[in-house]
Design an enzyme around this catalytic site. Structure first.
Site, PDB file in Angstrom:
ATOM      1  N   ASP A  11       0.851  -1.189   0.000  1.00 56.60           N
ATOM      2  CA  ASP A  11       0.000   0.000   0.000  1.00 56.60           C
ATOM      3  C   ASP A  11       0.886   1.238   0.000  1.00 56.60           C
ATOM      4  O   ASP A  11       1.784   1.370   0.851  1.00 56.60           O
ATOM      5  CB  ASP A  11      -0.912   0.016   1.226  1.00 56.60           C
ATOM      6  CG  ASP A  11      -2.009  -1.039   1.143  1.00 56.60           C
ATOM      7  OD1 ASP A  11      -1.965  -1.848   0.201  1.00 56.60           O
ATOM      8  OD2 ASP A  11      -2.881  -1.057   2.033  1.00 56.60           O
ATOM      9  N   ASP A  67     -15.292  -3.193  -2.673  1.00 64.48           N
ATOM     10  CA  ASP A  67     -15.003  -2.917  -1.266  1.00 64.48           C
ATOM     11  C   ASP A  67     -16.341  -2.751  -0.560  1.00 64.48           C
ATOM     12  O   ASP A  67     -17.141  -1.900  -0.942  1.00 64.48           O
ATOM     13  CB  ASP A  67     -14.191  -1.620  -1.124  1.00 64.48           C
ATOM     14  CG  ASP A  67     -12.918  -1.651  -1.969  1.00 64.48           C
ATOM     15  OD1 ASP A  67     -12.325  -2.735  -2.087  1.00 64.48           O
ATOM     16  OD2 ASP A  67     -12.530  -0.608  -2.501  1.00 64.48           O
TER      17      ASP A  67
END
Length: 239
Positions: free
Chosen positions: A8, A130
């Protein structure tokens, strides 16, 4: 089952968040390309990158770092975060990225996915789903939509989607275990390559996904905190 070590990116660094909260941040490295090389050395056959700044900004922010990572490793890389236009997809692919993950745009403009699959091919475009309590969240998880993850996946299958990254936001970065039941439900309903993301904490979590017939798993914090040994996981679940 394909394993995807996660990197990330925020402000050019390799970080992890808890439940997508930008104030809950841990920095693991100032040189994400070195982390990418480490995961490849330990047996990774695919990498999963997220441009966290891009997810909020709505456009790629860490492009230079992404380029360095792609140039450092010889394994394929997928990237998500703020990719919401044909130009953005083309730009990422031109850097050498194998697949791009589209989330927000798929919810707001579903036909975009169909058009991009026609343009770039189904193996280049991944649907990013998501979800909070089964409802799809968008714009860096800041907004929860009115569509269920199951409905979105079914609609996108009709448009030619083959790969889906499904993230249970409530579990992301929490080391609380993935949502095996819902990931299996999406896999069984769609017959697609559903990749589980969020909450991976142990080899047992991976084993449950594997036995549920889930096609892929993204591993983030558990690698960085040495709860999962990547080399062992690859030998157990990929080979």
């Amino acid at each position: 089952m394909q394993l995807y070590p996660a990197i990330d990116l925020k402000n050019g660094q390799c970080v992890r968040l808890k439940q997508g909260e930008f104030k809950e941040i841990t920095v693991y490295s100032d040189k994400p390309e070195e982390i990418a090389a480490l995961w490849q050395k330990q047996g990774a056959t695919y990498l999963h990158l997220v441009d966290l700044d891009g997810a909020l900004a709505g456009h790629s922010v860490n492009e230079e770092v992404i380029r360095r990572i792609v140039n450092t490793v010889s394994i394929p890389v997928e990237i998500g975060g703020g990719i919401r236009s044909e130009e953005a997809i083309a730009s990422m692919l031109s850097l050498g990225v194998a697949r791009v993950i589209i989330g927000t745009k798929a919810v707001k403009q579903p036909e975009f996915i169909r058009d991009m699959i026609e343009t770039f091919g189904a193996d280049r475009i991944v649907l990013g789903v998501d979800a909070k309590d089964g409802m799809v969240a968008v714009e860096g998880w800041e907004t929860v939509s009115e569509i269920t993850a199951s409905c979105l996946c079914s609609q996108m299958k009709e448009y030619g989607i083959r790969h889906i990254v499904y993230t249970d936001i409530s579990r992301d970065g929490m080391l609380s275990g993935p949502n095996v039941a819902y990931t299996k439900k999406l896999t069984d309903e769609t017959g697609l390559d559903v990749i589980a993301s969020g909450g991976m904490s142990s080899m047992e979590d991976l084993r449950q996904l594997y036995e549920a017939g889930v096609q892929g798993a993204i591993i983030g914090k558990a690698l960085y905190e040495k709860r999962i040994d990547l080399a062992e996981a690859v030998k157990t679940f990929e080979l």
